[in-house]
Design a protein around this motif. Structure first.
Motif, short mmCIF file in Angstrom:
data_model
loop_
_atom_site.label_atom_id
_atom_site.label_comp_id
_atom_site.label_asym_id
_atom_site.label_seq_id
_atom_site.Cartn_x
_atom_site.Cartn_y
_atom_site.Cartn_z
N ALA A 74 28.39 -75.36 21.84
CA ALA A 74 27.73 -76.27 20.92
C ALA A 74 26.28 -75.88 20.71
O ALA A 74 25.73 -76.03 19.61
CB ALA A 74 27.82 -77.71 21.44
N MET A 75 25.65 -75.37 21.78
CA MET A 75 24.24 -74.94 21.72
C MET A 75 24.07 -73.47 22.02
O MET A 75 23.27 -72.78 21.39
CB MET A 75 23.41 -75.76 22.72
CG MET A 75 23.38 -77.24 22.45
SD MET A 75 22.62 -78.15 23.83
CE MET A 75 23.96 -78.10 25.05
N ALA A 85 26.63 -71.76 17.34
CA ALA A 85 25.60 -72.17 18.30
C ALA A 85 24.20 -71.97 17.73
O ALA A 85 24.02 -71.47 16.61
CB ALA A 85 25.78 -71.37 19.59
N GLY A 98 23.94 -80.95 19.78
CA GLY A 98 24.84 -80.39 20.79
C GLY A 98 24.59 -81.00 22.16
O GLY A 98 25.54 -81.30 22.91
N TYR A 99 23.35 -81.21 22.49
CA TYR A 99 22.97 -81.77 23.80
C TYR A 99 23.51 -83.19 23.97
O TYR A 99 23.90 -83.58 25.06
CB TYR A 99 21.45 -81.74 23.92
CG TYR A 99 20.91 -82.28 25.23
CD1 TYR A 99 21.15 -81.64 26.43
CD2 TYR A 99 20.13 -83.44 25.24
CE1 TYR A 99 20.64 -82.12 27.63
CE2 TYR A 99 19.62 -83.94 26.42
CZ TYR A 99 19.88 -83.28 27.62
OH TYR A 99 19.36 -83.77 28.80
N SER A 125 24.39 -72.68 29.50
CA SER A 125 25.32 -71.91 28.68
C SER A 125 26.59 -71.62 29.48
O SER A 125 26.58 -71.62 30.72
CB SER A 125 24.64 -70.60 28.26
OG SER A 125 25.56 -69.75 27.59
N GLU A 173 25.80 -69.57 22.98
CA GLU A 173 26.97 -68.68 22.99
C GLU A 173 26.57 -67.35 23.61
O GLU A 173 25.56 -66.76 23.24
CB GLU A 173 27.56 -68.45 21.61
CG GLU A 173 28.85 -67.63 21.67
CD GLU A 173 29.75 -67.79 20.46
OE1 GLU A 173 30.90 -67.34 20.53
OE2 GLU A 173 29.29 -68.36 19.45
N ASP A 229 28.02 -75.74 28.77
CA ASP A 229 28.33 -75.80 27.34
C ASP A 229 29.61 -74.98 27.08
O ASP A 229 29.57 -73.90 26.52
CB ASP A 229 27.14 -75.26 26.54
CG ASP A 229 27.31 -75.47 25.04
OD1 ASP A 229 28.23 -76.19 24.63
OD2 ASP A 229 26.50 -74.90 24.28
N ASP A 258 32.00 -75.13 25.02
CA ASP A 258 32.49 -74.84 23.67
C ASP A 258 31.39 -74.34 22.74
O ASP A 258 31.52 -74.41 21.51
CB ASP A 258 33.15 -76.09 23.09
CG ASP A 258 34.44 -76.43 23.83
OD1 ASP A 258 35.29 -75.53 23.95
OD2 ASP A 258 34.58 -77.57 24.30
N HIS A 283 19.85 -79.05 15.52
CA HIS A 283 21.17 -78.56 15.95
C HIS A 283 21.29 -78.60 17.47
O HIS A 283 22.32 -79.00 18.02
CB HIS A 283 21.39 -77.14 15.45
CG HIS A 283 22.74 -76.59 15.76
ND1 HIS A 283 23.78 -76.60 14.85
CD2 HIS A 283 23.24 -76.02 16.88
CE1 HIS A 283 24.86 -76.07 15.40
NE2 HIS A 283 24.56 -75.70 16.63
N ARG A 312 26.24 -84.35 23.25
CA ARG A 312 27.66 -84.38 23.62
C ARG A 312 27.87 -84.51 25.13
O ARG A 312 28.97 -84.83 25.57
CB ARG A 312 28.37 -83.11 23.15
CG ARG A 312 28.34 -82.85 21.66
CD ARG A 312 29.17 -81.61 21.34
NE ARG A 312 29.06 -81.20 19.96
CZ ARG A 312 29.74 -80.20 19.43
NH1 ARG A 312 30.60 -79.52 20.18
NH2 ARG A 312 29.57 -79.86 18.16
N TYR A 313 26.82 -84.24 25.91
CA TYR A 313 26.98 -84.12 27.35
C TYR A 313 26.40 -85.32 28.08
O TYR A 313 25.35 -85.86 27.70
CB TYR A 313 26.32 -82.82 27.85
CG TYR A 313 27.07 -81.60 27.36
CD1 TYR A 313 28.14 -81.09 28.07
CD2 TYR A 313 26.75 -81.03 26.13
CE1 TYR A 313 28.87 -80.01 27.59
CE2 TYR A 313 27.47 -79.95 25.64
CZ TYR A 313 28.53 -79.44 26.38
OH TYR A 313 29.25 -78.38 25.90
#
Length: 288
Positions: free
Chosen positions: A191-192, A242, A83-84, A94, A194, A187, A189, A79, A86-87
């Motif tokens: 993704a990783m 997250a 998420g990572y 965070s 919160e 991050d 939104d 997971h 995406r960047y």
């Protein structure tokens, strides 16, 4: 992938009851940098990462650096890596709702409007190749305050921002992230990461610290504790998507431990504590 944290107290309840067991539950390898010194400041964390990170991880190895006493994991490596991806930036922090600790001054430093659900940097969690994180810590051993015209202007008018906020890791990395936009992402939104710290839309440092001192003096009887406790419980009704959750702030952290003691943590958080207290093993500790 390794999870790296810095902890002076290996018996801290959040570390033993939530962070460490949560890592084991989702099959993440937690490495604890343990400074054998009595005094510890946030700036020491950056220095220790600069000195020790490449001792415990290869330069190109993906690592997550997390706070020790107010964070936990509910999902694992797959997971986090999704998420990572995406960047575009190699190092991603965070995000959070508050421009902490600079407040409106911090907002004014951003060149555009707020981005995503969590517009501002939060330093309770970050991810990237160990070598890139190490290099940033070395390059910015001191906060680059003199590179911001607004801060220089305010200093000339008597606003002693650096003397007020130099203790803050988040102040430091806010400035670095604004200078290193191709290197550092946020991050926005969740993704990783919160952050479940208190929502302070209009950050007024003195008012925040007044609540902190009220809690230190009166504990769970303080108005600040009751307010933040109820707000946190309401936020936890909605499951997070997250992997890493950060319960930022002394009051939020205390409320989370209360929910654990009184079995009020929601079912979606059960993976973080199902195994019960898990002491840090000698093999996880790097003494420095």
């Amino acid at each position: 992938m390794k999870i790296i944290t810095v902890a002076t107290d290996l018996t801290h309840p959040f570390l033993v009851r939530l962070l460490n067991p949560s890592c084991e539950a989702v099959d993440l390898e937690l490495v604890v940098l343990h400074p054998e010194q009595s005094a510890y400041q946030f700036a020491d964390k950056r220095r220790m990462l600069a000195e020790q990170l490449l001792r415990v991880a290869a330069r190109d190895e993906l690592v997550v650096v997390t706070d020790a006493y107010d964070a936990l994991f509910i999902r694992g490596q797959r997971h986090i890596e999704a998420g990572y991806e995406r960047y575009d930036q190699p190092v991603v922090f965070s995000g959070e709702l508050n421009s902490w600790p600079l407040g409106p001054v911090g907002m004014a430093l951003h060149p555009g409007p707020p981005a995503g659900r969590y517009p501002y940097i939060n330093t309770g969690g970050l991810i990237g190749p160990a070598g890139d994180i190490h290099d940033l810590c070395v390059k910015y051993a001191k906060a680059p305050t003199d590179q911001f015209e607004l801060l220089v202007h305010l200093q000339a008018h008597g606003y002693r921002y650096h003397e007020q906020f130099s203790w803050s890791d988040q102040y430091h990395w806010t400035l670095v992230s604004l200078l290193e936009r191709e290197m550092v992402g946020i991050d926005h939104d969740a993704a990783m990461f919160e952050c479940f710290g208190p929502v302070i839309p209009d950050v007024v440092y003195s008012e925040v610290m007044r609540d902190v001192h009220d809690f230190a003096e009166r504990g769970v009887e303080s108005d600040a504790y009751q307010r933040e406790r109820d707000e946190l419980l309401a936020r936890l009704e909605v499951p997070s998507g997250a992997a890493h959750l950060h319960f930022a702030g002394s009051i939020t952290k205390a409320a989370t431990l209360e929910f654990l003691d009184t079995e009020q943590l929601p079912e979606w958080l059960s993976v973080a504590h199902a195994a019960g207290p898990t002491p840090v093993r000698p093999g996880q500790i790097v003494r420095i």
